[in-house]
Design an enzyme around this catalytic site. Structure first.
Site, PDB file in Angstrom:
ATOM      1  N   ARG A   1     -13.104  15.847 -67.025  1.00  0.00           N
ATOM      2  CA  ARG A   1     -13.307  16.476 -68.395  1.00  0.00           C
ATOM      3  C   ARG A   1     -14.870  17.207 -68.542  1.00  0.00           C
ATOM      4  NH1 ARG A   1     -11.369  11.110 -70.604  1.00  0.00           N
ATOM      5  NH2 ARG A   1      -9.027  11.174 -70.361  1.00  0.00           N
TER       6      ARG A   1
ATOM      7  N   ASP B   1       1.609  18.738 -75.082  1.00  0.00           N
ATOM      8  CA  ASP B   1       2.291  17.283 -74.943  1.00  0.00           C
ATOM      9  C   ASP B   1       3.596  17.105 -75.540  1.00  0.00           C
ATOM     10  OD1 ASP B   1       0.522  14.740 -73.603  1.00  0.00           O
ATOM     11  OD2 ASP B   1       1.940  14.100 -74.774  1.00  0.00           O
ATOM     12  N   SER B   2       4.235  16.187 -75.055  1.00  0.00           N
ATOM     13  CA  SER B   2       5.655  15.780 -75.812  1.00  0.00           C
ATOM     14  C   SER B   2       5.392  14.619 -76.714  1.00  0.00           C
ATOM     15  CB  SER B   2       6.604  15.129 -74.726  1.00  0.00           C
ATOM     16  OG  SER B   2       5.975  14.292 -73.981  1.00  0.00           O
TER      17      SER B   2
ATOM     18  N   ASP C   1      -2.353  17.359 -65.985  1.00  0.00           N
ATOM     19  CA  ASP C   1      -2.644  15.675 -65.765  1.00  0.00           C
ATOM     20  C   ASP C   1      -1.423  15.242 -66.160  1.00  0.00           C
ATOM     21  OD1 ASP C   1      -3.936  13.521 -65.302  1.00  0.00           O
ATOM     22  OD2 ASP C   1      -5.082  13.526 -67.079  1.00  0.00           O
TER      23      ASP C   1
ATOM     24  N   CYS D   1      -1.947  10.761 -61.051  1.00  0.00           N
ATOM     25  CA  CYS D   1      -2.386   9.499 -61.195  1.00  0.00           C
ATOM     26  C   CYS D   1      -1.299   8.238 -60.325  1.00  0.00           C
ATOM     27  CB  CYS D   1      -2.337   9.112 -62.637  1.00  0.00           C
ATOM     28  SG  CYS D   1      -1.140   9.206 -63.467  1.00  0.00           S
TER      29      CYS D   1
HETATM   30  N1  SAH Z   1      -4.557  14.350 -69.870  1.00  0.00           N
HETATM   31  C1  SAH Z   1      -4.815  13.314 -70.685  1.00  0.00           C
HETATM   32  C2  SAH Z   1      -3.981  12.171 -69.966  1.00  0.00           C
HETATM   33  C3  SAH Z   1      -2.485  12.466 -69.794  1.00  0.00           C
HETATM   34  S1  SAH Z   1      -1.380  11.295 -69.819  1.00  0.00           S
HETATM   35  C4  SAH Z   1      -6.359  12.721 -70.838  1.00  0.00           C
HETATM   36  O1  SAH Z   1      -7.162  13.252 -70.248  1.00  0.00           O
HETATM   37  O2  SAH Z   1      -6.394  11.902 -71.684  1.00  0.00           O
HETATM   38  C5  SAH Z   1       0.089  11.900 -69.612  1.00  0.00           C
HETATM   39  C6  SAH Z   1       0.642  12.473 -70.843  1.00  0.00           C
HETATM   40  O3  SAH Z   1       1.984  13.282 -70.358  1.00  0.00           O
HETATM   41  C7  SAH Z   1       1.092  11.766 -71.851  1.00  0.00           C
HETATM   42  O4  SAH Z   1       0.493  11.936 -73.052  1.00  0.00           O
HETATM   43  C8  SAH Z   1       2.685  11.833 -72.178  1.00  0.00           C
HETATM   44  O5  SAH Z   1       2.744  11.916 -73.463  1.00  0.00           O
HETATM   45  C9  SAH Z   1       2.964  13.320 -71.765  1.00  0.00           C
HETATM   46  N2  SAH Z   1       3.985  13.920 -71.020  1.00  0.00           N
HETATM   47  C10 SAH Z   1       4.862  13.037 -70.311  1.00  0.00           C
HETATM   48  N3  SAH Z   1       5.904  13.554 -70.012  1.00  0.00           N
HETATM   49  C11 SAH Z   1       5.737  14.803 -70.457  1.00  0.00           C
HETATM   50  C12 SAH Z   1       6.475  16.035 -70.512  1.00  0.00           C
HETATM   51  N4  SAH Z   1       7.756  16.330 -69.796  1.00  0.00           N
HETATM   52  N5  SAH Z   1       6.279  17.178 -71.220  1.00  0.00           N
HETATM   53  C13 SAH Z   1       4.625  16.937 -71.906  1.00  0.00           C
HETATM   54  N6  SAH Z   1       4.143  16.198 -71.830  1.00  0.00           N
HETATM   55  C14 SAH Z   1       4.563  14.915 -71.439  1.00  0.00           C
END
Ligand code: SAH
Length: 390
Positions: free
Chosen positions: A209, A247-248, A294, A334
Site C-alpha cells: 500500500r 468491491d462486492s 488484489d 494470496c
Molecule cells: N485489497 C484489500 C483486500 C482484498 S480482500 C486490502 O488491501 O485490504 C478481497 C476482497 O474481494 C474482499 O473485500 C471481497 O469482498 C472482494 N470480492 C470477492 N469477490 C469479488 C468480486 N467478484 N467482485 C468484487 N469484489 C469481490
C-alpha cells in the site's frame, strides 16, 4: 520437563526435519502412533533413538507432527507462550511505531497453527490446528500477562480447521469489539472486528500500500477488490486526484467511505463484481493511472490450479485494459497454491493479451510482521507484482 508420548520416525526418515524443517509428514512416522488423540503433545525421536523435538500430533493430518521445540519434553504452557510472544513482539516493535501488526505468524514465529493480529489493545486470534486449540487457555494467560489486552476475539472459522477435526466458531474471549481504528502507514482506517462477522484487516499488504501511495500524487486510482480501502485510502491521503474503491461487499465499502470521511478524503465506492465492472469500464474507454487488483484467492486448493491460473490471467488482461498509457498496475495473489513463477507467467500473458508492453518494477510479498520459516518457503502465500505499462 514433562514426559510426552513418543513418536518414532521410520528408518532413514526425517532428513528435512534434521535440517531444521518444523513438519513431520504422516508417511515419515513408524506405525503405532495412530491411537493418540488429535492435538496430543508428543516427543519425536529418530529411528535410532536420537531426540528430534516436541510437537503437536494429529493422526488425521498429512502433516502428522508440527514441532514447536528442538528439545524433548517441552510443554506448550504459559511460560513457553510468554517467551515466544515476547520475542515476536520485540521483532515487530523494531518495525512499527504503533501497536498495529500481525503479532504472531505461525511457524514463522515458532508457534504452529497460531495467528494473532494486534490492534492496540484488541487481539484477534486464529487457531488452525488441534494441538494449539488445546493450548488456548495457556496462550490467553500468556497474552494477558504480557499485553493486558482489553479484548480478545477468537476467529476460529477458517475452513482448514475441518481437516483437523475442529469446529468453526467466532467468539469473544474477553471484552467486545465492534468497529475499531487501525493505524497503518500513518493513516487511520476503520475495521469491524465484531464477533460473528467475516471481517477484519489485512496487514499483509501494508508495504505494498505504501509503495503504491508513493506513486499516487495527482493520479487517478482504481482499487479493485478494495475491501475496506487499504490501498485506496492511503493513495487518497498521498494526494491522488481521484480514487475509486471497487468491491462486492457493501459492508466493506461502507467502512472505506467512513474512513475516507473521517480523514477528510474523497473516494468513490462502487459495489460491483470486478470482472463485470472492468468490462464496463473498458467498453467506456475509461482509464486509470494506477490500477490495483488484489482479489480473494482464486486457487483455493491444488486441484483449482488450472482454472485459478486462468482467472488470474483474465484479471491481468482486464486490469491492463483500463490502465492508462504509462500507468502502473499492481496484481496480487494470496493463494498458497499458486507459486510465484506461475502467477507471474499468467500476469505477463494477460497483460500481453491486452496488447500492452510492461516492465516488472517491483516484486513483493507480505511485510516483516508475516515472517516465514526458512524451511517452509511455500508458506509465503502473498505475491504482489507491480508493472509499469507503456
Ligand atoms: N485489497 C484489500 C483486500 C482484498 S480482500 C486490502 O488491501 O485490504 C478481497 C476482497 O474481494 C474482499 O473485500 C471481497 O469482498 C472482494 N470480492 C470477492 N469477490 C469479488 C468480486 N467478484 N467482485 C468484487 N469484489 C469481490
Amino acid at each position: 520437563m514433562s514426559k510426552h508420548p513418543v513418536i518414532t520416525l521410520k528408518p532413514r526418515e526425517g532428513r528435512r526435519a534434521r535440517a531444521g524443517a518444523p513438519w513431520i509428514f504422516s508417511n515419515e512416522i513408524a506405525p503405532g502412533a495412530k491411537s493418540l488423540e488429535p492435538g496430543s503433545v508428543v516427543d519425536v525421536k529418530f529411528d535410532d533413538g536420537q531426540p528430534l523435538g516436541s510437537g503437536f500430533f494429529n493422526p488425521n493430518s498429512l502433516i502428522a507432527v508440527r514441532l514447536f521445540a528442538r528439545e524433548l519434553g517441552v510443554a506448550p504452557e504459559r511460560k513457553f507462550f510468554e517467551r515466544h510472544i515476547a520475542r515476536a513482539l520485540k521483532l515487530r516493535e523494531q518495525f512499527y511505531p504503533r501497536p498495529f501488526y500481525r503479532l504472531v505468524h505461525a511457524e514463522g514465529d515458532g508457534l504452529p497453527g497460531l495467528v494473532i493480529d494486534r490492534f492496540d489493545d484488541v487481539l484477534v486470534i486464529q487457531v488452525t490446528i488441534a494441538g494449539m486449540e488445546r493450548a488456548l487457555a495457556q496462550l490467553t494467560a500468556a497474552l494477558t500477562a504480557l499485553l493486558k489486552p482489553a479484548t480478545i476475539i477468537l476467529r476460529n472459522d477458517t475452513p482448514s480447521r475441518a481437516l483437523e477435526g475442529l469446529p468453526s466458531y467466532v467468539r469473544s474471549e474477553l471484552g467486545t469489539a465492534g468497529r475499531i481504528v487501525v493505524e497503518e502507514n500513518g493513516a487511520r482506517y476503520f475495521a469491524d472486528l465484531g464477533a460473528g462477522q467475516k471481517t477484519g484487516w489485512y496487514y499483509d499488504q501494508r508495504d505494498n500500500r505504501a509503495f503504491i501511495a508513493n506513486l499516487a500524487r495527482g493520479k487517478t486510482v482504481l482499487d479493485a477488490y478494495s475491501y475496506t480501502g487499504g490501498f485506496g485510502i492511503l493513495a487518497a491521503q498521498a494526494g491522488a486526484k481521484e480514487v475509486i474503491c471497487l468491491d462486492s461487499s457493501e459492508a466493506a465499502l461502507t467502512l472505506a467511505q467512513d474512513s475516507a470521511a473521517a480523514n477528510r478524503l474523497s473516494l468513490r465506492a462502487v459495489k460491483a463484481d470486478v470482472f463485470e465492472e472492468l468490462a464496463r469500464l473498458a467498453a467506456e474507454k475509461e482509464k486509470f493511472d494506477i490500477v490495483v487488483a488484489d482479489p480473494p484467492p482464486f486457487v483455493k486448493s491444488r486441484k483449482d490450479l488450472e482454472p485459478g491460473a486462468k482467472a488470474y490471467r483474465k484479471l491481468a488482461r482486464m486490469a491492463a485494459e483500463v490502465t492508462a498509457p504509462n500507468g502502473i498496475l499492481l496484481l496480487a495473489s494470496c493463494s498458497h497454491n499458486i507459486p510465484l513463477e506461475r502467477f507471474s507467467t499468467e500476469c505477463a500473458a494477460g497483460i500481453s493479451r491486452a496488447g500492452r508492453n510492461a516492465a516488472l518494477i517491483h516484486t513483493a510479498g507480505a511485510g516483516p510482521d508475516h515472517p516465514v520459516h526458512p524451511m517452509l518457503p511455500e508458506t509465503a502465500y502473498l505475491k504482489a507484482l507491480v508493472y509499469a505499462l507503456d
